[in-house]
Enzyme design. Structure first.
Site, PDB file in Angstrom:
ATOM      1  N   HIS A 274       0.811  -1.220   0.000  1.00  0.00           N
ATOM      2  CA  HIS A 274       0.000   0.000   0.000  1.00  0.00           C
ATOM      3  C   HIS A 274       0.843   1.268   0.000  1.00  0.00           C
ATOM      4  O   HIS A 274       0.388   2.325  -0.438  1.00  0.00           O
ATOM      5  CB  HIS A 274      -0.933  -0.005   1.220  1.00  0.00           C
TER       6      HIS A 274
ATOM      7  N   ASN B  42       2.277  11.052 -10.904  1.00  0.00           N
ATOM      8  CA  ASN B  42       1.914  12.169 -10.043  1.00  0.00           C
ATOM      9  C   ASN B  42       2.066  11.681  -8.613  1.00  0.00           C
ATOM     10  O   ASN B  42       1.420  10.694  -8.217  1.00  0.00           O
ATOM     11  CB  ASN B  42       0.468  12.609 -10.270  1.00  0.00           C
TER      12      ASN B  42
ATOM     13  N   HIS C 227      -1.562   4.529  -3.106  1.00  0.00           N
ATOM     14  CA  HIS C 227      -0.816   3.320  -3.473  1.00  0.00           C
ATOM     15  C   HIS C 227       0.234   3.666  -4.548  1.00  0.00           C
ATOM     16  O   HIS C 227      -0.084   4.364  -5.512  1.00  0.00           O
ATOM     17  CB  HIS C 227      -1.788   2.270  -4.018  1.00  0.00           C
TER      18      HIS C 227
ATOM     19  N   HIS D 199       2.007   4.124  -7.670  1.00  0.00           N
ATOM     20  CA  HIS D 199       1.611   3.813  -9.035  1.00  0.00           C
ATOM     21  C   HIS D 199       1.944   4.981  -9.952  1.00  0.00           C
ATOM     22  O   HIS D 199       2.211   6.097  -9.511  1.00  0.00           O
ATOM     23  CB  HIS D 199       0.107   3.521  -9.112  1.00  0.00           C
TER      24      HIS D 199
ATOM     25  N   GLN E 214       1.015   6.257 -14.358  1.00  0.00           N
ATOM     26  CA  GLN E 214       0.042   6.123 -15.432  1.00  0.00           C
ATOM     27  C   GLN E 214       0.749   6.160 -16.779  1.00  0.00           C
ATOM     28  O   GLN E 214       1.912   6.567 -16.873  1.00  0.00           O
ATOM     29  CB  GLN E 214      -0.990   7.255 -15.360  1.00  0.00           C
TER      30      GLN E 214
END
Length: 346
Positions: free
Chosen positions: A130, A170, A181, A183, A185
């Protein structure tokens, strides 16, 4: 690298990448989503496309940990975007995309030109944990992530309508993050975005980064035999960092094995330095700029970090001159901020 391709029940694709094959059985999935609807309108003053995707207003916003949509699913638990009990890196088509292969036709009868927004938006989940960051990932996981980006470049650029592919991250609520979490894009555009068009025109005139390379000593933050990270002499943010390979490469798909390892290591070290600078996680936007389709002979791949903090408790805001005129005003000299960041221990 192993890759498992899985079709979710709502039609979106999920890709599971790992250093070992992924063979876990799928668990129950959540509700189907509605079809993405978006289109683009031409901005006649700025001469650029603007994407309209009203369905994104309903996207998930800062959920509690137990409802983390990017975590692995658990039997009988909250159904996440990844219907498996574990994974290494997961990539899936965004539930609320700005660009989509199924975006539909633009509205008719407007006073300005319109067009479809038939691209793609993917979410890249770095880890099943997480919390974490590019700095806290293991070296093996960071290298895997670089290989994942390279694979997504190859697959998305193979689509005839896609003209530009941009992975980005971001980080931090100050940058508009809606999920904590770890990540990033990937946006795949059916046109070349305006900033990348400007960069392409610069590279068509000269090998900008290779010309700068011999002169970046005072601005260098990190480097090894293959990759350099610097605060460029033209930085628009106090701690803006530019990362690029020392040999010409149009994109990650052209990196050697040594360059992949070097690039992954330097990315982690840059984030670690940014976090240690003010002794807290640095909010930033990180963008990977590879060659647009057809520009592989001239465009030099590079990564741009736009950190939001100018001091430990002050943000670098974009205000009148930046937003309304497009001219950045800097209150810190790159020569000084480069020295400061270079001296940050990691």
């Amino acid at each position: 690298m192993h890759k498992r391709v899985y079709a979710k029940k709502d039609g979106r694709m999920l890709y599971l990448y790992g250093l070992k094959p992924h063979t876990l059985p799928a668990l129950e999935e959540g509700e189907n989503t509605g079809q993405a609807q978006s289109h683009a309108r031409w901005h006649p003053l700025r001469q650029e496309w603007v994407v309209f995707a009203a369905s994104r207003q309903g996207r998930t916003f800062l959920p509690p940990k137990e409802y983390d949509p990017l975590a692995p699913s658990k039997p009988g638990g909250f159904p996440t975007e990844i219907p498996f009990e574990d994974f290494e890196i997961a990539v899936f088509q965004n539930r609320w995309p700005s660009l989509s292969p199924h975006a539909g036709a633009p509205p008719e009868g407007l006073v300005i030109p319109t067009r479809d927004a038939q691209g793609d938006c993917e979410v890249v989940v770095y880890t099943p944990e997480h919390s974490g960051s590019l700095a806290s990932l293991s070296p093996e996981r960071r290298e895997l992530l670089v290989r994942v980006w390279a694979d997504r470049y190859r697959e998305l650029y193979a689509r005839p309508q896609i003209q530009y592919v941009m992975p980005f991250e971001n980080r931090g609520e100050q940058m508009g993050v809606t999920l904590h979490h770890p990540h990033g894009q990937i946006y795949a555009y059916p046109w070349i975005p305006p900033i990348l068009q400007k960069e392409l025109e610069a590279f068509q005139k000269s090998p900008v980064l290779l010309n700068l390379l011999p002169h970046l000593g005072p601005y260098t933050v990190l480097e090894d035999a293959h990759v350099l990270a610097c605060i460029p002499p033209f930085a628009r943010y106090p701690y803006e960092v530019l990362v690029f390979p020392k040999q010409f490469r149009p994109g990650l798909w052209a990196f050697t094995e040594e360059e992949i390892s070097s690039f992954a290591r330097v990315l982690g070290q840059v984030v670690q330095k940014l976090d240690n600078l003010f002794h807290k996680p640095m909010p930033y936007v990180m963008a990977l700029h590879a060659a647009p389709k057809g520009a592989e002979e001239v465009f030099h791949f590079h990564v741009e970090f736009y950190p939001a903090l100018r001091t430990a408790d002050k943000l670098k805001y974009l205000a009148g001159t930046e937003l309304a005129a497009g001219t950045f005003a800097m209150d810190a000299l790159p020569e000084e901020t480069a020295r400061v960041l270079r001296e940050v221990a990691i």
